[in-house]
Design an enzyme around this catalytic site. Structure first.
Site, mmCIF file in Angstrom:
data_model
loop_
_atom_site.group_PDB
_atom_site.id
_atom_site.type_symbol
_atom_site.label_atom_id
_atom_site.label_comp_id
_atom_site.label_asym_id
_atom_site.label_seq_id
_atom_site.Cartn_x
_atom_site.Cartn_y
_atom_site.Cartn_z
ATOM 1 N N CYS A 165 1.050 -1.308 0.125
ATOM 2 C CA CYS A 165 0.059 0.025 -0.060
ATOM 3 C C CYS A 165 0.883 1.238 0.073
ATOM 4 O O CYS A 165 1.607 1.526 -1.030
ATOM 5 C CB CYS A 165 -0.883 0.016 1.366
ATOM 6 S SG CYS A 165 -2.101 1.436 0.973
ATOM 7 N N ASP A 222 -9.277 -2.314 -7.399
ATOM 8 C CA ASP A 222 -8.807 -1.360 -6.299
ATOM 9 C C ASP A 222 -9.606 -0.109 -6.255
ATOM 10 O O ASP A 222 -9.342 0.732 -7.287
ATOM 11 C CB ASP A 222 -7.181 -1.054 -6.831
ATOM 12 C CG ASP A 222 -6.517 -0.741 -5.243
ATOM 13 O OD1 ASP A 222 -7.193 0.344 -4.599
ATOM 14 O OD2 ASP A 222 -5.502 -1.213 -5.037
ATOM 15 N N HIS A 254 -8.188 -4.091 -3.222
ATOM 16 C CA HIS A 254 -6.859 -3.283 -2.677
ATOM 17 C C HIS A 254 -6.687 -4.266 -1.199
ATOM 18 O O HIS A 254 -7.704 -4.603 -0.851
ATOM 19 C CB HIS A 254 -7.051 -1.929 -2.383
ATOM 20 C CG HIS A 254 -5.816 -1.289 -1.806
ATOM 21 N ND1 HIS A 254 -4.858 -0.815 -2.594
ATOM 22 C CD2 HIS A 254 -5.454 -1.175 -0.319
ATOM 23 C CE1 HIS A 254 -4.061 -0.344 -1.654
ATOM 24 N NE2 HIS A 254 -4.368 -0.473 -0.413
#
Length: 286
Positions: A165, A222, A254
């Site tokens: 991330c 995502d 995600h």
């Protein structure tokens, strides 16, 4: 309990009853609770694992490191946290890598700005993270690699990096920063964005400067990283003749590797983990 396996989604699982009692969540950031029943905990048995202090230019940086209990000259992997800080999941990733024979070390990169693990939600975390300068992060990662070589028994001629991330973006940037890096693996890090004084560049801006090949592992659905930006990055890498590449996992959200969250997808996490290992082997991080 089950024996440890080197693939994510295997190993020692935390039971639902323990989760309900709160014992398993103790090492996780407040903002990610409640912790999912799919959470994986990797045993530290046979490892040298725990917190260390890394000397930095303006003081010391806390870091969590894990390595086989015996041996020296180990290949080194820097592990870069999500926005939620250096909580239990990132520590567990270090132990998983240690079981593969790496010295894995994750510096706590937000400490100068504050402790995100005690903040209750993402809206509380984002303003703090926005105050973390990329230059500080690069310097702290350099200091962490230097510590691994000097004090941890690591061989930084076989240096890799992986991040998740927020740490995915940092992985791309570090591959453009450190000429000694062998390879990087970025898990769904933002590729384009609005530049600021503290974060002046995004991965798409540094393609010509990449000093090590990066494998990007991205999710097809995502919510925070549109496929348009992924395709734009893929096209730019191809146009530059870069050895870096992006693998897209269709239909996934995600955070598909984050086993403590509802977005976790075990099969894709295991597949990505296998690709990461192959990428490191192919590029000298062994």
């Amino acid at each position: 309990m089950e024996p440890f396996s080197t693939t994510p989604g295997a190993g020692f699982r935390i039971g639902r009853r323990e989760l309900l009692l709160g014992t398993a969540a103790a090492g996780f950031a407040l903002a990610v609770r409640p912790v999912a029943a799919s959470t994986v905990t990797t045993s530290a048995e046979g490892l040298d694992a725990g917190w260390v202090s890394v000397p930095a230019a303006d003081g010391a940086v806390r870091a969590y490191r894990a390595r086989p209990a015996r041996g020296s000259g180990l290949p080194v992997v820097l592990v870069v946290q999500e926005i939620f800080g250096l909580h239990a999941y990132i520590q567990d990733v270090c132990r998983r890598l240690a079981r593969l024979g790496y010295l894995a070390i994750a510096p706590s990169l937000f400490d100068r700005q504050g402790d995100v693990t005690v903040l209750p939600d993402i809206p509380s975390i984002l303003p703090l993270v926005a105050t973390v300068p990329d230059a500080q992060v690069m310097a702290d990662l350099d200091a962490t690699a230097a510590w691994a070589a000097a004090s941890g028994g690591g061989d930084v001629s076989r240096l890799g990096i992986t991040g998740f991330c927020w740490g995915g973006r940092i992985t791309w940037l570090y591959a453009a920063h450190n000429p000694k890096l062998k390879a990087g693996v970025a898990w769904y890090g933002r590729l384009v964005g609005q530049a600021s004084d503290l974060q002046p560049l995004y991965p798409i801006d540094v393609i010509p400067r990449l000093k090590a090949p990066v494998l990007g592992l991205y999710a097809g659905q995502d919510d925070g990283i549109p496929m348009e930006s992924v395709e734009r990055m893929q096209a730019a890498l191809k146009a530059a003749g870069s050895p870096s590449r992006i693998e897209v996992f269709p239909g996934l959200p995600h955070g598909f590797h984050a086993d403590y969250r509802p977005t976790y997808r075990e099969a894709a996490a295991a597949a990505g983990w296998t690709q990461m290992q192959a990428w490191f082997r192919a590029n000298g991080v062994v």
